[in-house]
Design a protein around this motif. Structure first.
Motif, PDB file in Angstrom:
ATOM      1  N   LYS A   8       0.852  -1.195   0.000  1.00 43.18           N
ATOM      2  CA  LYS A   8       0.000   0.000   0.000  1.00 43.18           C
ATOM      3  C   LYS A   8       0.887   1.244   0.000  1.00 43.18           C
ATOM      4  CE  LYS A   8      -2.235   3.511   2.089  1.00 43.18           C
ATOM      5  NZ  LYS A   8      -1.779   4.523   3.035  1.00 43.18           N
ATOM      6  N   PHE A   9       0.564   2.196  -0.853  1.00 42.50           N
ATOM      7  CA  PHE A   9       1.316   3.444  -0.924  1.00 42.50           C
ATOM      8  C   PHE A   9       0.397   4.614  -0.615  1.00 42.50           C
ATOM      9  CE2 PHE A   9       3.562   0.354  -3.384  1.00 42.50           C
ATOM     10  CZ  PHE A   9       4.894   0.582  -3.086  1.00 42.50           C
ATOM     11  N   GLY A  10       0.793   5.435   0.343  1.00 37.50           N
ATOM     12  CA  GLY A  10      -0.021   6.567   0.769  1.00 37.50           C
ATOM     13  C   GLY A  10       0.124   7.764  -0.164  1.00 37.50           C
ATOM     14  N   GLY A  11      -0.640   8.805   0.126  1.00 40.35           N
ATOM     15  CA  GLY A  11      -0.694   9.989  -0.730  1.00 40.35           C
ATOM     16  C   GLY A  11       0.662  10.622  -1.026  1.00 40.35           C
ATOM     17  N   THR A  12       1.515  10.742  -0.017  1.00 37.76           N
ATOM     18  CA  THR A  12       2.806  11.391  -0.266  1.00 37.76           C
ATOM     19  C   THR A  12       3.687  10.531  -1.158  1.00 37.76           C
ATOM     20  OG1 THR A  12       3.411  10.572   1.901  1.00 37.76           O
ATOM     21  CG2 THR A  12       3.096  12.930   1.728  1.00 37.76           C
ATOM     22  N   SER A  13       3.475   9.212  -1.147  1.00 33.80           N
ATOM     23  CA  SER A  13       4.299   8.314  -1.971  1.00 33.80           C
ATOM     24  C   SER A  13       3.920   8.380  -3.450  1.00 33.80           C
ATOM     25  CB  SER A  13       4.152   6.869  -1.498  1.00 33.80           C
ATOM     26  OG  SER A  13       4.340   6.778  -0.115  1.00 33.80           O
ATOM     27  N   VAL A  38      -0.415  -7.303  -5.304  1.00 30.75           N
ATOM     28  CA  VAL A  38      -1.611  -6.460  -5.370  1.00 30.75           C
ATOM     29  C   VAL A  38      -1.230  -5.149  -4.691  1.00 30.75           C
ATOM     30  CG1 VAL A  38      -4.010  -6.173  -4.629  1.00 30.75           C
ATOM     31  CG2 VAL A  38      -3.172  -8.437  -5.305  1.00 30.75           C
ATOM     32  N   VAL A  39      -1.421  -4.038  -5.391  1.00 32.79           N
ATOM     33  CA  VAL A  39      -1.025  -2.738  -4.849  1.00 32.79           C
ATOM     34  C   VAL A  39      -2.266  -1.909  -4.559  1.00 32.79           C
ATOM     35  CG1 VAL A  39       0.519  -0.776  -5.198  1.00 32.79           C
ATOM     36  CG2 VAL A  39       0.833  -2.836  -6.548  1.00 32.79           C
ATOM     37  N   VAL A  40      -2.275  -1.284  -3.399  1.00 31.61           N
ATOM     38  CA  VAL A  40      -3.376  -0.388  -3.050  1.00 31.61           C
ATOM     39  C   VAL A  40      -2.809   1.019  -2.961  1.00 31.61           C
ATOM     40  CG1 VAL A  40      -5.041   0.220  -1.242  1.00 31.61           C
ATOM     41  CG2 VAL A  40      -4.615  -2.182  -1.788  1.00 31.61           C
ATOM     42  N   VAL A  41      -3.463   1.984  -3.591  1.00 31.40           N
ATOM     43  CA  VAL A  41      -2.959   3.357  -3.487  1.00 31.40           C
ATOM     44  C   VAL A  41      -4.015   4.327  -2.968  1.00 31.40           C
ATOM     45  CG1 VAL A  41      -0.992   3.440  -5.070  1.00 31.40           C
ATOM     46  CG2 VAL A  41      -3.298   3.629  -5.982  1.00 31.40           C
ATOM     47  N   SER A  42      -3.493   5.387  -2.345  1.00 25.10           N
ATOM     48  CA  SER A  42      -4.321   6.512  -1.911  1.00 25.10           C
ATOM     49  C   SER A  42      -4.355   7.543  -3.034  1.00 25.10           C
ATOM     50  CB  SER A  42      -3.689   7.208  -0.716  1.00 25.10           C
ATOM     51  OG  SER A  42      -3.672   6.387   0.398  1.00 25.10           O
ATOM     52  N   ALA A  43      -5.126   8.592  -2.818  1.00 24.67           N
ATOM     53  CA  ALA A  43      -5.153   9.700  -3.770  1.00 24.67           C
ATOM     54  C   ALA A  43      -3.814  10.444  -3.722  1.00 24.67           C
ATOM     55  CB  ALA A  43      -6.294  10.639  -3.401  1.00 24.67           C
ATOM     56  N   MET A  44      -3.468  11.109  -4.824  1.00 26.26           N
ATOM     57  CA  MET A  44      -2.171  11.796  -4.915  1.00 26.26           C
ATOM     58  C   MET A  44      -2.080  12.956  -3.918  1.00 26.26           C
ATOM     59  SD  MET A  44      -1.870  12.026  -9.049  1.00 26.26           S
ATOM     60  CE  MET A  44      -0.264  12.811  -9.126  1.00 26.26           C
ATOM     61  N   GLY A  45      -0.983  13.013  -3.191  1.00 26.43           N
ATOM     62  CA  GLY A  45      -0.695  14.143  -2.305  1.00 26.43           C
ATOM     63  C   GLY A  45      -1.876  14.546  -1.448  1.00 26.43           C
ATOM     64  N   HIS A  46      -2.223  15.833  -1.523  1.00 26.50           N
ATOM     65  CA  HIS A  46      -3.316  16.336  -0.681  1.00 26.50           C
ATOM     66  C   HIS A  46      -4.642  16.422  -1.440  1.00 26.50           C
ATOM     67  CE1 HIS A  46      -0.623  17.102   2.597  1.00 26.50           C
ATOM     68  NE2 HIS A  46       0.207  17.686   1.758  1.00 26.50           N
ATOM     69  N   THR A  47      -4.783  15.583  -2.481  1.00 25.58           N
ATOM     70  CA  THR A  47      -5.995  15.621  -3.305  1.00 25.58           C
ATOM     71  C   THR A  47      -7.276  15.566  -2.474  1.00 25.58           C
ATOM     72  OG1 THR A  47      -4.823  14.476  -5.044  1.00 25.58           O
ATOM     73  CG2 THR A  47      -7.215  14.449  -5.195  1.00 25.58           C
ATOM     74  N   THR A  48      -7.329  14.635  -1.518  1.00 30.13           N
ATOM     75  CA  THR A  48      -8.580  14.459  -0.764  1.00 30.13           C
ATOM     76  C   THR A  48      -8.919  15.727   0.012  1.00 30.13           C
ATOM     77  OG1 THR A  48      -7.954  12.138  -0.605  1.00 30.13           O
ATOM     78  CG2 THR A  48      -9.857  12.826   0.696  1.00 30.13           C
ATOM     79  N   ASP A  49      -7.898  16.348   0.629  1.00 29.95           N
ATOM     80  CA  ASP A  49      -8.128  17.610   1.360  1.00 29.95           C
ATOM     81  C   ASP A  49      -8.682  18.672   0.413  1.00 29.95           C
ATOM     82  OD1 ASP A  49      -7.123  16.614   3.707  1.00 29.95           O
ATOM     83  OD2 ASP A  49      -5.070  17.278   3.295  1.00 29.95           O
ATOM     84  N   TYR A  50      -8.115  18.703  -0.782  1.00 31.73           N
ATOM     85  CA  TYR A  50      -8.527  19.702  -1.766  1.00 31.73           C
ATOM     86  C   TYR A  50      -9.981  19.480  -2.178  1.00 31.73           C
ATOM     87  CZ  TYR A  50      -8.601  22.181  -6.215  1.00 31.73           C
ATOM     88  OH  TYR A  50      -8.950  22.998  -7.250  1.00 31.73           O
ATOM     89  N   LEU A  51     -10.342  18.217  -2.363  1.00 30.75           N
ATOM     90  CA  LEU A  51     -11.730  17.905  -2.729  1.00 30.75           C
ATOM     91  C   LEU A  51     -12.678  18.291  -1.592  1.00 30.75           C
ATOM     92  CD1 LEU A  51     -11.147  14.379  -4.383  1.00 30.75           C
ATOM     93  CD2 LEU A  51     -11.669  16.526  -5.567  1.00 30.75           C
ATOM     94  N   VAL A  52     -12.262  18.016  -0.353  1.00 26.11           N
ATOM     95  CA  VAL A  52     -13.101  18.378   0.797  1.00 26.11           C
ATOM     96  C   VAL A  52     -13.294  19.889   0.824  1.00 26.11           C
ATOM     97  CG1 VAL A  52     -13.174  18.487   3.334  1.00 26.11           C
ATOM     98  CG2 VAL A  52     -12.410  16.388   2.208  1.00 26.11           C
ATOM     99  N   LYS A  53     -12.228  20.621   0.558  1.00 27.00           N
ATOM    100  CA  LYS A  53     -12.307  22.084   0.609  1.00 27.00           C
ATOM    101  C   LYS A  53     -13.304  22.599  -0.435  1.00 27.00           C
ATOM    102  CE  LYS A  53      -9.828  26.358   0.355  1.00 27.00           C
ATOM    103  NZ  LYS A  53     -10.840  26.837  -0.604  1.00 27.00           N
TER     104      LYS A  53
END
Ligand code: ASP
Ligand code: MG
Length: 421
Positions: A8-13, A38-53
């Motif tokens: 699994k790779f987080g947003g900063t990765s 099997v690879v699981v990824v998060s959204a790029m960088g701070h994308t989710t914060d940006y969408l919330v905003k």
């Protein structure tokens, strides 16, 4: 049988295309070790914060269904890009969103739990030699509605996939090198733990160590999935292995110290001391899907025959909580409802504190020496938490880390970035 490794790779990765290329190399390396990946990824960088905003710009309380529709798009971008990067490096890869895989969740928006994962499609594609990239954080209900698992939920997606596929291991690649005795940004002499038990990690995760999504640890414990937290950028380091407590040697009473700055305290004052009041309050909060952490009911005052009921919640739930409590005020016949979000929960955690007296008193004495006032206390078998003023949190963490002998001689390398939870 080939072994399956879930990574699994987080947003900063996966924050930009160069980083995605790096991730592709780490994935390919595991594939070249002879494993199915099997690879699981998060959204790029701070994308989710940006969408919330953006959502908050349009509506103060956006509908949770539309929030899930919106937030799930972030992971949709990163899976496709990573699959392309792997293909460009000459390997066969395919990306799937939660709907395509069948990551089934309960019918709750914004913090749904996974109830089942269909593995047919995954197994078929693995058998064809493909590397599979799956969107973290999202799920689908039986009715085909998109859900999300709560902020930071990609860790949980990864562990649940590892459990469903009976994977050999789940590696969580992130921007820190493992699990530390405390946040190295607060205490530079914090040391990296080679091993920690599920139980301790669970308490630390709930106590505010933002390394892993707490539900991912719960799932790993339930299905006995060995979990490794390691650096995306220094992939030769093995990081921290999280495993069953029975497999560990315990030397120290305290394994880690954490501070959670994201909670608020609510006090429902002067609640008449009759049966059913706590059930009313917490039943209603549960109905609204608001999780409560520390709860304290005061000893009933003789004269007024009332109690104060205090508890903590996630600050994100504050508006919802106040609305819910106000709607109950008449029924409860209570006094005012006080809210304080200038608080922090400071916790010490360790499986080694079981049957060792004196740990709590050492914690309280240390806080007293620092002039830190304790507002609430709660304990479990392997954790003691104190609610303190937010401004005192750092001082408290530093002193507790020192008194329980957790500092190491080397200074940890500290990066400015927040951990990508
Ligand atoms: N992208 C989601 C979030 O930022 C899920 C995750 O990163 O784990 O919360
Ligand atoms: Mg995360």
């Amino acid at each position: 049988m080939r072994k399956i490794i879930v990574q699994k790779f987080g947003g900063t990765s996966v924050a930009d295309t160069d980083k995605i290329k790096n991730v592709a190399q780490t994935v390919i390396k595991e594939k070249n070790n002879g494993n199915d990946v099997v690879v699981v990824v998060s959204a790029m960088g701070h994308t989710t914060d940006y969408l919330v905003k953006m959502a908050k710009d349009l509506s103060p309380v956006p509908s949770s269904r539309e929030m899930d529709m919106l937030l799930s798009t972030g992971e949709g971008v990163s899976i496709a890009l990573l699959a392309m990067a792997i293909q460009a490096a000459g390997y066969d890869a395919v990306s799937f969103n939660a709907m395509q895989v069948g990551i089934m969740t309960e019918n709750v928006h914004s913090k749904a739990r996974i109830v089942d994962i269909k593995t047919d499609k995954l197994k078929k594609n693995l058998a064809e030699g493909k590397i599979i990239v799956v969107a973290g954080f999202q799920g689908v209900t039986e009715d085909g509605e998109i859900t999300t698992l709560g902020r930071g939920g990609s860790d949980t997606s990864a562990v649940a996939l590892a459990a469903a596929l009976n994977a050999e291991r789940c590696d969580i690649y992130t921007d820190v090198e493992g699990v530390y005795t405390t946040d190295p940004r607060v205490v530079p002499t914090a040391s990296r733990l080679d091993e920690i038990s599920y139980e301790e990690m669970l308490e630390l995760a709930h106590a505010g160590a933002n390394v892993l999504h707490p539900r991912s640890v719960e799932t790993a414990k339930q299905f006995n999935v060995p979990l490794r937290v390691r650096s995306s950028f220094k992939t030769d380091n093995l990081g921290t292995l999280i495993l069953g407590v029975d497999k560990m040697e315990i030397y120290k009473p305290v394994t880690g110290v954490a501070a959670d700055l994201s909670q608020s305290r609510i006090v429902v004052c002067d609640v008449p001391d009759v049966p059913g009041q706590a059930a009313r309050i917490f039943g209603k909060l549960a109905e609204e899907n608001i999780s409560v952490d520390m709860i304290i009911q005061s000893y009933a005052r003789k004269v007024s025959n009332t109690n104060d009921i205090a508890f903590t919640i996630d600050t994100a739930d504050i508006d919802k909580t106040i609305t819910t409590l106000n709607s109950l005020k008449k029924e409860l016949d209570c006094g005012e409802i006080q809210v304080n979000n200038e608080i922090a929960k400071v916790s010490i955690v360790g499986a080694g504190m079981i049957d060792r007296p004196g740990i709590a008193s050492t914690m309280f004495e240390t806080l007293a020496e620092q002039g830190v006032n304790i507002k609430m206390i709660s304990t479990s078998e392997i954790k003691i938490s104190c609610l303190v003023n937010k401004d005192d949190a750092k001082k408290a963490v530093k002193a507790l880390h020192e008194v329980f002998g957790l500092s190491c001689s080397e200074v940890a390398e500290v990066k400015g970035d927040l951990p990508d939870v």
